[in-house]
Design an enzyme around this catalytic site. Sequence first.
Site, short mmCIF file in Angstrom:
data_model
loop_
_atom_site.label_atom_id
_atom_site.label_comp_id
_atom_site.label_asym_id
_atom_site.label_seq_id
_atom_site.Cartn_x
_atom_site.Cartn_y
_atom_site.Cartn_z
N GLY A 261 39.46 30.69 -61.39
CA GLY A 261 39.79 30.69 -59.96
C GLY A 261 39.73 29.37 -59.25
O GLY A 261 40.38 28.40 -59.62
N GLY A 262 38.93 29.36 -58.18
CA GLY A 262 38.84 28.19 -57.32
C GLY A 262 38.29 26.95 -58.01
O GLY A 262 38.43 25.84 -57.49
N LYS A 269 40.40 26.17 -52.84
CA LYS A 269 39.31 25.66 -51.99
C LYS A 269 39.19 24.14 -52.05
O LYS A 269 38.90 23.49 -51.04
CB LYS A 269 37.98 26.30 -52.39
CG LYS A 269 37.99 27.82 -52.52
CD LYS A 269 38.33 28.54 -51.23
CE LYS A 269 38.06 30.03 -51.36
NZ LYS A 269 38.46 30.82 -50.20
N CYS A 313 34.16 39.37 -47.57
CA CYS A 313 33.69 40.03 -46.35
C CYS A 313 34.83 40.66 -45.56
O CYS A 313 34.69 40.94 -44.38
CB CYS A 313 32.94 39.03 -45.46
SG CYS A 313 31.29 38.63 -46.04
N LYS A 315 38.39 39.67 -45.38
CA LYS A 315 39.54 38.95 -44.85
C LYS A 315 40.86 39.61 -45.27
O LYS A 315 41.75 39.81 -44.46
CB LYS A 315 39.52 37.48 -45.31
CG LYS A 315 38.43 36.63 -44.67
CD LYS A 315 38.71 35.14 -44.80
CE LYS A 315 38.90 34.69 -46.23
NZ LYS A 315 37.74 34.95 -47.09
N ASN A 317 41.39 42.67 -46.27
CA ASN A 317 41.54 43.99 -45.65
C ASN A 317 42.02 43.89 -44.21
O ASN A 317 42.85 44.69 -43.75
CB ASN A 317 40.21 44.76 -45.70
CG ASN A 317 39.92 45.31 -47.07
OD1 ASN A 317 40.77 45.30 -47.95
ND2 ASN A 317 38.70 45.80 -47.27
N ARG A 430 39.36 39.47 -59.84
CA ARG A 430 40.41 39.07 -58.89
C ARG A 430 41.80 39.56 -59.29
O ARG A 430 42.08 39.83 -60.45
CB ARG A 430 40.46 37.54 -58.82
CG ARG A 430 39.17 36.88 -58.34
CD ARG A 430 39.04 36.90 -56.85
NE ARG A 430 37.77 36.34 -56.38
CZ ARG A 430 37.60 35.83 -55.18
NH1 ARG A 430 38.60 35.81 -54.31
NH2 ARG A 430 36.43 35.36 -54.81
#
Length: 647
Positions: A261-262, A269, A313, A315, A317, A430
């Site tokens: 990923g990041g 990021k 958290c 985002k 959705n 992911r």
Amino acid sequence: MPALYPTVVSNRFTNEIGGFTKSFGTPDVVIGQVRALSVVHGDLKELPEKVKSYVQENIKLCEPDKIHICDGTDYENQKLIDQMLEQGTITALSKYENCWLARTNPADTARVESKTFISTEKKSETIPTPKNGVKGALGNWIAPADMDAAIKERFTSCMIGRTMYVVPFSMGPIGSPLSKIGIELTDSPYVVASMRIMTRMGAPILKKLKDDQDFVKCLHSVGRPSNGIVEYPNWPCDPERTIILHRPKNNEIVSYGSGYGGNSLLGKKCFALRIGSTIAKREGWLAEHMLILGITNPKGQKRYIAAAFPSACGKTNLAMMTPSLPGYKIECVGDDIAWMKFDKNGQLRAINPENGFFGVAPGTSRSSNPIAMDTIFKNTVFTNVASTSDGGVFWEGMEKEVVDNTNITDWKGNPWKKGQSTPAAHPNSRFCTPASQCPIIDPAWEDAEGVPISAILFGGRRPTGVPLVYEARDWKHGVFIGSSMRSEATAAAEYKGKVIMHDPFAMRPFFGYNFGQYLSHWLSMENRSDKLPKIFHVNWFRKDSNGKFLWPGFGENSRVLDWILRRLDGEKIAQETPIGLIPAPNSFNLKGIEENVNLEELFNIPKDFWLNEVEAIEKYFDDQVGKDLPKEIVLQLENLKKRLAQM
């Protein structure tokens, strides 16, 4: 299983051409007349001069056997897919169209914040000076000489036997005045395939780049363990020596040891936030960890909202919400990152610099986010989710969507049954999917000028004390609210347990420079325009004394946005509290769910809780930011303390 990167041996008669040594009648090149280098795709001579120099410099360092200059075509992507299938990096998901599953080394599953560094001449340029005896938590600094040494120690000859992929990409719509260009060099075909989804990647970027034009330099290798043993041949990495380095002065990113990923998709990021925020500071704009959505009310009036929540958290959705309130329409511009700049009229405009969604899979379901579920089951790379015997995927949240007689294999490749104590999918698993597939993608999502932002939301997971929504009194108060954000830790980071963490602006892991200076930069926006967005704080996650969520969330969050839009219209539907403005009595639309929601408890502001909150924020600022904290933020904290004392 075949080796991931077969060694290429070549002994050919050579002739020096243009700084490389090219074999007659072949596309091969020899560096220093020692090692053969085969250019298997593209032409090095046609690269812009600065790109050619960057590639040449890192060929000498990494010593790959092959060079592949990426063009971003379907043909190229299919060849990469075929290669990864042969190597065992991915498996096909026959239930869906052009979808694939990757399983990583279990030691390579999340961002490595503790191994992520910013390099500047002075430490104070990167992070505030923490209080004596306190460990700094607002980033990690590394001296330039130590960064150079870390690169040399890890990258020297790290690509022997491998292909170096040259990945040209644009963050933001190609040619937009808000966009920036990067070149990532990587030895991972998984990264190339993922960057094709997450960015605008390929030949059109090189055509835009002029010989003397600057770009963000991104060097990545999955690494090679010092003992030579690759524990998972399908997923080579070097977790013991993983390191992520940034040199803002040179717009440079260097990442070693992780393929996840990041850590490896360096446009995300690393570029979009850490390097992006330093460019934004220099140029007078904002690079933020924010979703962007368009919302149209029943009268047909449309506005755009940006919102900053920590990873995992909600985002995605919110960005893809299906409103429960009749007459409302949500359209998605982006779910993770916003680049925002004032136009000539003083309007703050935003683009989503990404081209895809890299979303957390667990918890995504037909009930929580039907739009995401309609987006992700074609042309998608899934990582560390579970698989099913009918060629599909599974994760926590999909229990109702898998028939009982379906066999499930967990993210580690082991048989799994419903009810097991261990999760089927890694909590940070992911999906990587094209944004253009989203059924509610906003018509203006690739608008070169960006969309106009009317409101900015901050928020996180706060199980107690923090109301569902409150409004900042003005811009300075809003910046203070962002600076004092706290949230329950999630699986997207390295932290474990339900500890409440300080996560200012949802940027704690992503600051590219000193947080105190970052706050000053945000405060300075007030001098750039008299059309600043209103700022709000939201909390979907408050619980009652039995641990049950007080707010249903998901589509019902449209009721919160309804109140926010009405506040933007100037409606007198707010009342003062010590922490900000909350909905006035009878102003919040609960039609249809009145019996299920306790508004009094949702908007209760317990004095003792907030006195403790202020104490925690004050200690955090004192310990972590110290003399770098802007005086305006100090004053906001003092005013909050006074208002609470008068409750």
